[in-house]
Structure formats: C-alpha cells, structure tokens
Design an enzyme around this catalytic site. Structure first.
Site, PDB file in Angstrom:
ATOM      1  N   ALA A 127      32.878  22.495  17.419  1.00 31.92           N
ATOM      2  CA  ALA A 127      31.714  22.165  17.297  1.00 31.92           C
ATOM      3  C   ALA A 127      31.025  21.708  15.966  1.00 31.92           C
ATOM      4  O   ALA A 127      31.808  22.130  15.128  1.00 31.92           O
ATOM      5  CB  ALA A 127      30.708  23.385  17.834  1.00 31.92           C
ATOM      6  N   GLY A 153      35.921  25.488  18.757  1.00 29.43           N
ATOM      7  CA  GLY A 153      35.739  24.656  20.172  1.00 29.43           C
ATOM      8  C   GLY A 153      36.697  23.822  20.427  1.00 29.43           C
ATOM      9  O   GLY A 153      37.168  23.498  21.886  1.00 29.43           O
ATOM     10  N   GLU A 185      39.310  25.741  21.934  1.00 28.34           N
ATOM     11  CA  GLU A 185      39.048  26.307  23.325  1.00 28.34           C
ATOM     12  C   GLU A 185      38.944  25.125  24.362  1.00 28.34           C
ATOM     13  O   GLU A 185      39.478  25.687  25.556  1.00 28.34           O
ATOM     14  CB  GLU A 185      37.599  26.691  23.177  1.00 28.34           C
ATOM     15  CG  GLU A 185      37.452  28.022  22.455  1.00 28.34           C
ATOM     16  CD  GLU A 185      35.734  28.466  22.313  1.00 28.34           C
ATOM     17  OE1 GLU A 185      35.099  27.474  21.593  1.00 28.34           O
ATOM     18  OE2 GLU A 185      35.383  29.544  22.566  1.00 28.34           O
ATOM     19  N   GLU A 217      35.426  30.940  14.200  1.00 23.74           N
ATOM     20  CA  GLU A 217      33.713  30.944  14.254  1.00 23.74           C
ATOM     21  C   GLU A 217      33.191  32.212  13.639  1.00 23.74           C
ATOM     22  O   GLU A 217      32.258  32.194  13.050  1.00 23.74           O
ATOM     23  CB  GLU A 217      33.530  31.211  16.009  1.00 23.74           C
ATOM     24  CG  GLU A 217      33.727  29.787  16.778  1.00 23.74           C
ATOM     25  CD  GLU A 217      34.829  29.650  17.337  1.00 23.74           C
ATOM     26  OE1 GLU A 217      36.033  29.973  16.589  1.00 23.74           O
ATOM     27  OE2 GLU A 217      34.860  28.641  18.213  1.00 23.74           O
TER      28      GLU A 217
HETATM   29  N1  CAA Z   1      31.296  20.469  11.968  1.00 23.42           N
HETATM   30  C1  CAA Z   1      30.546  19.662  11.064  1.00 23.42           C
HETATM   31  N2  CAA Z   1      31.265  19.117   9.997  1.00 23.42           N
HETATM   32  C2  CAA Z   1      32.662  19.206   9.802  1.00 23.42           C
HETATM   33  C3  CAA Z   1      33.296  20.368  10.681  1.00 23.42           C
HETATM   34  C4  CAA Z   1      32.501  20.749  11.624  1.00 23.42           C
HETATM   35  N3  CAA Z   1      32.990  21.786  12.385  1.00 23.42           N
HETATM   36  N4  CAA Z   1      34.292  20.508  10.000  1.00 23.42           N
HETATM   37  C5  CAA Z   1      34.584  19.597   9.074  1.00 23.42           C
HETATM   38  N5  CAA Z   1      33.446  19.054   8.916  1.00 23.42           N
HETATM   39  C6  CAA Z   1      32.925  17.874   7.836  1.00 23.42           C
HETATM   40  C7  CAA Z   1      32.938  18.559   6.422  1.00 23.42           C
HETATM   41  O1  CAA Z   1      31.567  19.133   6.431  1.00 23.42           O
HETATM   42  C8  CAA Z   1      33.221  17.344   5.591  1.00 23.42           C
HETATM   43  O2  CAA Z   1      32.083  16.594   5.672  1.00 23.42           O
HETATM   44  P1  CAA Z   1      31.568  15.707   4.250  1.00 23.42           P
HETATM   45  O3  CAA Z   1      32.892  14.597   3.926  1.00 23.42           O
HETATM   46  O4  CAA Z   1      30.326  15.063   4.623  1.00 23.42           O
HETATM   47  O5  CAA Z   1      31.394  16.499   3.206  1.00 23.42           O
HETATM   48  C9  CAA Z   1      34.275  16.580   6.308  1.00 23.42           C
HETATM   49  O6  CAA Z   1      34.125  16.974   7.782  1.00 23.42           O
HETATM   50  C10 CAA Z   1      35.613  16.999   6.078  1.00 23.42           C
HETATM   51  O7  CAA Z   1      35.948  18.403   5.798  1.00 23.42           O
HETATM   52  P2  CAA Z   1      36.457  19.031   4.660  1.00 23.42           P
HETATM   53  O8  CAA Z   1      36.079  18.603   3.299  1.00 23.42           O
HETATM   54  O9  CAA Z   1      36.463  20.434   4.935  1.00 23.42           O
HETATM   55  O10 CAA Z   1      38.119  18.638   4.912  1.00 23.42           O
HETATM   56  P3  CAA Z   1      39.400  19.369   4.797  1.00 23.42           P
HETATM   57  O11 CAA Z   1      40.452  18.313   5.366  1.00 23.42           O
HETATM   58  O12 CAA Z   1      39.389  20.150   3.616  1.00 23.42           O
HETATM   59  O13 CAA Z   1      39.295  20.434   5.829  1.00 23.42           O
HETATM   60  C11 CAA Z   1      38.967  21.209   8.145  1.00 23.42           C
HETATM   61  C12 CAA Z   1      39.015  19.985   7.330  1.00 23.42           C
HETATM   62  C13 CAA Z   1      40.097  22.105   8.148  1.00 23.42           C
HETATM   63  C14 CAA Z   1      38.620  20.809   9.554  1.00 23.42           C
HETATM   64  C15 CAA Z   1      37.601  22.022   7.571  1.00 23.42           C
HETATM   65  O14 CAA Z   1      36.753  21.373   7.318  1.00 23.42           O
HETATM   66  C16 CAA Z   1      36.985  23.139   8.328  1.00 23.42           C
HETATM   67  O15 CAA Z   1      37.738  24.275   8.197  1.00 23.42           O
HETATM   68  N6  CAA Z   1      36.158  22.969   9.036  1.00 23.42           N
HETATM   69  C17 CAA Z   1      35.543  24.235   9.966  1.00 23.42           C
HETATM   70  C18 CAA Z   1      36.116  24.128  11.107  1.00 23.42           C
HETATM   71  C19 CAA Z   1      35.301  25.102  12.102  1.00 23.42           C
HETATM   72  O16 CAA Z   1      34.955  26.350  11.574  1.00 23.42           O
HETATM   73  N7  CAA Z   1      35.267  24.910  13.588  1.00 23.42           N
HETATM   74  C20 CAA Z   1      34.366  25.715  14.177  1.00 23.42           C
HETATM   75  C21 CAA Z   1      33.162  25.426  14.513  1.00 23.42           C
HETATM   76  S1  CAA Z   1      32.301  26.478  15.708  1.00 23.42           S
HETATM   77  C22 CAA Z   1      32.913  26.074  17.106  1.00 23.42           C
HETATM   78  O17 CAA Z   1      33.593  25.307  17.133  1.00 23.42           O
HETATM   79  C23 CAA Z   1      32.589  26.973  18.444  1.00 23.42           C
HETATM   80  C24 CAA Z   1      31.406  27.039  19.055  1.00 23.42           C
HETATM   81  O18 CAA Z   1      30.881  26.392  19.699  1.00 23.42           O
HETATM   82  C25 CAA Z   1      30.532  28.095  18.629  1.00 23.42           C
END
Ligand code: CAA
Ligand code: NAI
Length: 725
Positions: free
Chosen positions: A60, A100, A103, A123
């Site tokens: 998400a 997500g 999921e 999450e």
């Molecule tokens: N939502 C929004 N933006 C996200 C994102 C997310 N889930 N994941 C990454 N991004 C964005 C970052 O903010 C960043 O944006 P900017 O360039 O504008 O700063 C860009 O994507 C690249 O991210 P990173 O700089 O972190 O790049 P990375 O290669 O070092 O890591 C990653 C990539 C492993 C995906 C890391 O960003 C990460 O861990 N993201 C979070 C993933 C996460 O927690 N997902 C779960 C969300 S909750 C959900 O999905 C379930 C639900 O409905 C409740």
C-alpha cells in the site's frame, strides 16, 4: 496502473506504479479490470501477475494511509477475488513483494520468485498489521511459528528462505516472468481448491496454547511499548482459533484500532522522514540533486579506540579495504585484537551463503603506525582523542600526506569542523562524519559540513553512509552539531532535577517509561562521565581554570550544576569504574543498582547549598527534560543547522534511542501541540530564569502563534520570517 497482455493462453497483468509499484487505487482498479477481462475471455486459461521494472510491489502507499480514500478495503476484496478465480493465477515475484504486495501474491494460487527477491509483511514497522487477510492466509501456508515471526517482526526474507518455508513454489535464477508463465501453462485444468489458502486449515502444533503463550511474552518484550506487535500477535492467534471468515473480521477490527492509534501515524511519519532526510540541502545552495559523490575504493581510520574499532568493522563489512592506524605499537596491538574480535563476531552473525568477510587478507585490512601508508586512500576517518590541538596536528599531517582528492573526515562529537579544516590546505575536503557508539551497530551517521566543505565531499559522505548501511543526515557546524546539542539541555535538566529533590533512578524511570531504551543517568554511566568532564574542563567550566570566587552553582550568570564534576573527582566515571550515578557489580559491570552513597551525597549537597528538597512528579520530569531538548531543536532549525524537523527526528530515532513509535522529538512536539509546549516552557523558565535552555525559542513562539501548523509546513514559516527581516 496495470498493463494487460496475452501469452497466448495466459493473461499477463503487470502492476505499474513507479518506483516500487505501490497499490494505489488506480493500480487496484486496473488489476481488478485485468482479472475480469481474463475471466471473460474463453481463450485465456490462466493468469500471471507480475510487476514493472523488476519489482513485484512494495504494498500500500504509505503516503496515502491518512487519506480518506484509502483503498485498504478494496485490497482485501481484490485478494479474495484473485483467490476465487476459476482460472489458475500465478504470481511472478521479482525484487520485492512487501505488505499488500505479498498479500496479493498470497491470493494467487502459485508463487514463483527470483532468487534475489525479498518478501515480507512489514506493516508492524508502520504501526499496523497486514490488513488484507495476510494474518489469516500466511499461517495457513507456512505454519504459525514462521508466520508469527514474519508478521510480528516485519522482517524481509530472501527467496531461498521463502522456498524452504513453503511461501513460494519455485525459485528461479533467470527470467521469473517466463518461469511463471511456464508454470501457469502447466497447471491449467488442475483443481484449484487445495491452492486456495482461505480453505486450508492452519497446520496444528503439538501444543498450540503453550507455544502461543510463550510467543506472546517474547513479542511483548520486543515491542518496548509499541502496540502493533501485540495486535499482530492477536490477529495470528485468531487464525488458530476461528474459521477464516471470523479471523478476517477480527483482523479488520484490530487493524482499525491500530490505524486510529497515534503510534501508526508516528511510525509512518518516521518511515517518510528517513527518506526526506536523504534529500539534503545547505543554506549555500548545495543539494543532493546536483552534487555528485566521488568513489570510495579504500579508506583509513586513525585511532582504534572505542569508536575507531567499530568504524573499521563497518568499513570491512561494506567491503571497503581499510588501513587502520594507531599512535604506537602497543595501542596498535590492542586495537588490532579488538577489531579482529569484532569482525569474528560479525562473521558468525552473517547469513549462510552470504559473501564472507575477508579480514585476514592484508590487502583488505592493514594495521600500521606509519602515516605514509595513507598516501593512496580515497578517504580517511580520524577518531583520536577529543582534543582540538591533537586533531589539528593530525589534519595538518594528512593534508601533506594524502593524495589530492582524498576526503578527510573527523569523528569529533562536538568540535568545530572549520577550525579542524583550517589546519589543512584543502578545507573543501574536510567534513565531520559523526558515528555513534557502537559504530558498527548504530545506524546513524551525522554528516557535518563546514564553511568550505564542497558539495562533492558532502555527497561522498552520504554515499559512504549508504554503503555502510547507515542513515546519513547532513547538518551544519555548531557546538555538538544536532544530536549532542539537543542532548545537552536534556541532560542538564536531569541533573538540575537531582539538585531539587529527585533521584537518578526516578528520572531514568520516567524517561524509560516514555520509551527511551535507557534514561539520561544510565546513558551517562554507559558513555563514561569523564568524557563530559574533560569537555567541561576544556570549556573552562570546571577545574583549575575557573576563576577564584566563581559561585559553585553559576557560570557566566547561568545556573550550573557541579554534581557531575563531583562524581568524577571521586573517580566515579560510570560503568567502566563500577560506580557513577549508580553502582555496578564490578568495574565494567552492566547491572545498575541505586547507590546509597549517591543518595547521601545528594542530601549533603542540598544541605551545603541551602536547597530545600521537594517531591518532583513524573510530569515535571518528563516535560523539563523533553521540552528543553525540543526547544533546542527549534533553535537549530531557525539557525539553518538542519534543513527540516524530519532530520532532527531521524537523528534522535537512529542515534539516541528515541522511541520510534513516538516519531522523534519534533514530531512528538507536534502531537503534544506547540502552544502547549510553549506554555510549559514559559512556566518552567519563569520558575528557573537562570536556565537559558528553558526560555522558549523565537521560532517555537512564531509557530505557536499561528496555532499548531502541520510539521511539514514549519519551515515555510521560517522563510516567511527571514524574508521579512
Ligand atoms: N508507499 C509509498 N512510498 C513508498 C513505499 C510505500 N509502500 N515504499 C517505498 N516508497 C517510496 C519511498 O518513499 C521512496 O520515495 P522517494 O524517492 O520519493 O523518497 C521510493 O519509494 C524508494 O524507496 P527507498 O528510498 O526506500 O528505496 P529502497 O530501494 O532503499 O527500498 C523498499 C525499497 C524496500 C520498497 C523500501 O522503500 C520499503 O521498505 N518500503 C516500505 C514497504 C512497506 O512497508 N510496505 C507495506 C505498506 S503497508 C501495506 O502494504 C499493507 C496495508 O494495506 C496495511
Ligand atoms: P578513545 O580514547 O577510546 O580512542 C582514541 C584512540 O586514538 C586511542 O586508541 C589513541 O591511542 C588513539 N590516538 C591518539 N592519538 C593518536 C595519534 N596521534 N595517532 C593515532 N592514534 C591516536 O576515544 P573514542 O571514544 O574512540 O573517541 C574518539 C573520537 O570519537 C573523539 O573525537 C570522540 O569525541 C568521538 N566520539 C566518541 C564517541 C563515544 O561514544 N566514545 C561517540 C561519538 C564520537
């Protein structure tokens, strides 16, 4: 969006939302449309879902959680829709499948992953739980222990581990999409019932109840005041106790509790703040978007004491060849032994199959007392004693010896970078790289630019932080930089509270209950009280340079507490001497016990100085310590030492043990409300007019005057202020 194509009997749906294919409303809608199209087309016999640009999906959109159009409910419905498809659906997981995203893959009937892919349900780290039925499907697929571990820690697991757990059906080294299409073709016509996770029972354990009660204790202990791990636990436990549909209802209830909790907002802010802090700028106009780093192919570390050892270890772990230098052979041998021990421990912790640490090879790690060995390195990190004259002598030498392009870094915790740089002929290449102890463990790297530091030097230090897997935060040059400068008034208040009637254990308890890993007195004992003592001596605040007749509890008209000096004068340096603000079982011991000696010292001290002790409640302890720290943060922002409040928060979460679920000190101030913080500071500064740290900063006053503006707007008020000046 999602792109739809055919390969010929397999419909290919590609999630597309750069950079990480988050599941926006548009992506979910396009995915649903693609599934319906595939369902309606009789020539399509199977479906394959993959992601654009070698990434499945990061789940998400974290930026969208607070939006009223949050598509959480439709994500769960979509996962069910995928699972109930009459045609087999295969997920091709490349790069990442997180939250997500995973999921969605769990709704698919088969999963193929690339060997370099990582999967997880992070999450919990955002203060939430997997709210699209993930807490109910994952235990059915990989069993309760593994699912509970993934869901309550949020860890990302590599594809090879996912295969062992049964999370994926196949791991490939080449083209994942082609492999998934091959599998889709192979399974056409096979029964789908056994592949639908919602229909599977949760695998039994010999004693599920005993397992769950032990797991709960572990989860609670690791959570340290954070709510999400416990509720993740409850959701997984529901999977073991209820049919799928009831479990899903329970998951949804728990999700809503977390979503509306302040902790989720704080943790999501912390995630985004860490990304925002990477986008550094300086008041001189240098910026992350235009500066180019230079490569660091080799490095040197000078001084193998507490910090140097950890810094060498960090560099070796990042595969950067290191020359480690000490002042003489005796120190060198001690340092070498300590570094080797750290590296051996790190090597043992490394994952099986990961690249090994090559630290016995002198081409990768060399120990020397000869400065000439530093001629060819790309970067030097100085970590000798905190003494300006010594640092200047070393930088002068480095400036003569090192090759012209080499970056010269200092690990000083407070000294003036410009003064250090003035000892060289290349101040543009001098920069502060402030590691935190233990340097191979702590994630923070405070990067301090001086008046002449070049944008290339800043970009190179930021790049180094990334290579070391640390969070680099770029800040300006002032005494104590950002982290320690904010810490000074906090520790000062803690000591004043002792003078007025409190005890170290009472103050520590309040701050530990707030969520700090350790309170200010345990922290001082751990770091060593002599460090601050030496620094105060250097500043002329204590010791023989204090003019005769100076009042014991005053320096330059401001309140001063000589209590920490008195402890040092009695040889109480903290853990290392077995006595400090607490007593320990032995020198170097770690178990802090309240010390009656200290209590009677405090009583005697108050008598001597005519202080009437009073009972100090928890609220006053918390507010005086935290609000003075936050107040200093506002002064730092107003001076342009940091580019935004996010930078301060990232520093506090990663370097000072600030509880992440409270978002960092500046975020916390925004949740308390700036007018309230201001009113309290007014109250305390009236009671203690001789304490400048309690006098509200002009920037805080300005923000509070407009109410409680959102944190992301704070800096715009600052520029309005400067443009009017
Ligand atoms: N939502 C929004 N933006 C996200 C994102 C997310 N889930 N994941 C990454 N991004 C964005 C970052 O903010 C960043 O944006 P900017 O360039 O504008 O700063 C860009 O994507 C690249 O991210 P990173 O700089 O972190 O790049 P990375 O290669 O070092 O890591 C990653 C990539 C492993 C995906 C890391 O960003 C990460 O861990 N993201 C979070 C993933 C996460 O927690 N997902 C779960 C969300 S909750 C959900 O999905 C379930 C639900 O409905 C409740
Ligand atoms: P330390 O006292 O443990 O180690 C300093 C080392 O430098 C000693 O091993 C000493 O032999 C060596 N050294 C002294 N002069 C030298 C010379 N001329 N050539 C080569 N080596 C020399 O000190 P520590 O704690 O490692 O601190 C080092 C620096 O890091 C200081 O500037 C300190 O302020 C800073 N710092 C310390 C932190 C801590 O928690 N200890 C945290 C962050 C920064």
């Amino acid at each position: 969006m999602a792109q739809y194509a055919r390969s010929p009997a397999v419909a290919v749906i590609r999630l597309r939302n750069p950079p990480v294919n988050t599941l926006s409303f548009a992506v979910l809608q396009a995915l649903e449309d693609g599934l319906e199209k595939a369902d309606a087309d009789p020539s399509v016999k199977a479906v394959m879902i993959c992601g654009e640009n070698g990434k499945f999906s990061a789940g998400a959109d974290i930026r969208g959680f607070s939006s009223p159009n949050r598509p959480v409910k439709s994500l769960a419905a979509l996962v069910s829709l995928i699972e109930s498809s009459k045609k087999p659906v295969v997920a091709a997981i490349e790069g990442i499948a997180l939250g997500g995203g995973l999921e969605v893959a769990l709704g698919c009937h088969y999963r193929v992953a690339h060997v370099k892919a990582r999967m997880g349900l992070p999450e919990v780290t955002l203060g939430l739980l997997p709210g699209a039925e993930g807490t109910q499907r994952l235990p059915r697929l990989i069993g309760v222990p593994a699912a509970l571990d993934m869901i309550t820690t949020g860890k990302h697991i590599p594809a090879t581990e996912a295969l062992k757990l049964g999370l994926v059906d196949e791991v490939v080294e080449e083209n994942t999409v082609e492999a998934a299409i091959r599998l889709a073709n192979k399974v056409i016509g096979q029964p789908l019932g056994p592949r639908r996770l919602s229909l599977k029972p949760v695998p039994k354990l010999p004693d599920m109840e005993a397992f769950l009660s032990q797991a709960r204790v572990r989860v609670k202990k690791q959570a340290q005041g954070c709510l999400a791990p416990e509720l993740c636990f409850q959701a997984v436990r529901a999977a073991t106790q209820m049919p799928f549909a009831d479990g899903v209802r329970r998951e949804r209830e728990l999700f809503m509790v977390l979503l509306s909790s302040g902790q989720a907002r704080a943790l999501q802010y912390a995630f985004l703040a860490e990304r925002a802090a990477q986008k550094w700028t300086t008041p001189g106009g240098a910026s992350w978007s235009s500066a180019t780093p230079q490569p660091v192919r080799s490095a040197a570390v000078i001084g193998l004491g507490t910090m140097g050892r950890g810094i060498v270890t960090s560099l070796v772990k990042a595969n950067i060849p290191v020359v480690a230098l000490e002042q003489d052979l005796e120190y060198l041998n001690t340092g070498r032994k300590a570094v080797m021990l750290l590296l051996e421990r790190e090597a043992m912790k490394m994952e099986v199959g990961a690249q090994t640490l090559d630290f016995h090879n002198p081409a990768r790690l060399q120990f020397t007392v000869d400065f000439d060995s530093l001629r060819d390195v790309d970067l030097v990190i100085e970590a000798v004693f905190e003494n300006m004259a010594l640092k200047k002598e070393i930088f002068h030498k480095l400036s003569r010896i090192c090759k012209p392009g080499a970056l010269l870094c200092t690990n000083t915790s407070a000294l003036n970078i410009d003064e250090i740089a003035s000892a060289t002929s290349r101040p543009q290449q001098v920069i502060g790289t402030h590691f935190f102890s233990p340097a191979h463990v702590m994630r923070l790297l405070e990067i301090i630019y001086g008046r002449h530091t070049s944008p290339t030097a800043i970009a190179t230090a930021v790049q180094l932080a990334k290579a070391l897997k640390k969070v680099g935060v770029v800040v300006g040059n002032c005494f104590g930089f950002v982290g320690n400068r904010m810490m000074f008034p906090y520790v000062q208040q803690a000591v004043f509270l002792l003078e007025e009637g409190s005890r170290p254990e009472a103050v520590d308890r309040v701050l530990e209950d707030f969520g700090f890993k350790i309170g200010p007195f345990r922290m001082s004992d751990l770091a060593g009280l002599d460090v601050g003592w030496r620094s105060r001596q250097g500043q002329g605040l204590t010791g023989p340079s204090v003019p005769a007749g100076t009042p014991a509890r005053q320096r330059q008209g401001q309140r001063y507490s000589p209590l920490p000096d008195l402890l040092c004068e009695s040889g109480r340096f903290g853990q290392k001497t077995g006595k400090g603000w607490y007593q320990y079982e032995k020198a170097g011991g770690r178990t802090a016990t309240p010390d009656p000696w200290l209590h009677s010292l405090l009583a005697q001290y108050r008598d001597t100085h005519g202080i009437e002790p009073r009972f100090i409640d928890q609220e006053e302890i918390l507010e005086r310590c935290l609000f003075s720290l936050i107040n200093e943060g506002f002064a730092i922002l107003a001076e342009g030492i940091a580019s935004g409040p996010e930078h301060l928060d990232v520093i506090y979460i990663n370097g000072y043990g600030w509880p992440k679920h409270k978002g960092g000190p500046m975020f916390y101030a925004s949740t308390v409300g700036l007018p309230r913080v201001l009113a309290k500071l007014h109250k305390y500064s009236e009671a203690h007019p001789d304490v400048p740290g309690l006098q509200p900063s002009a920037f805080l006053k300005k923000l509070a005057a407009v109410g409680n503006p959102p944190i992301k707007e704070w800096m715009s008020y600052l520029s309005q202020q400067s443009s009017r000046l």
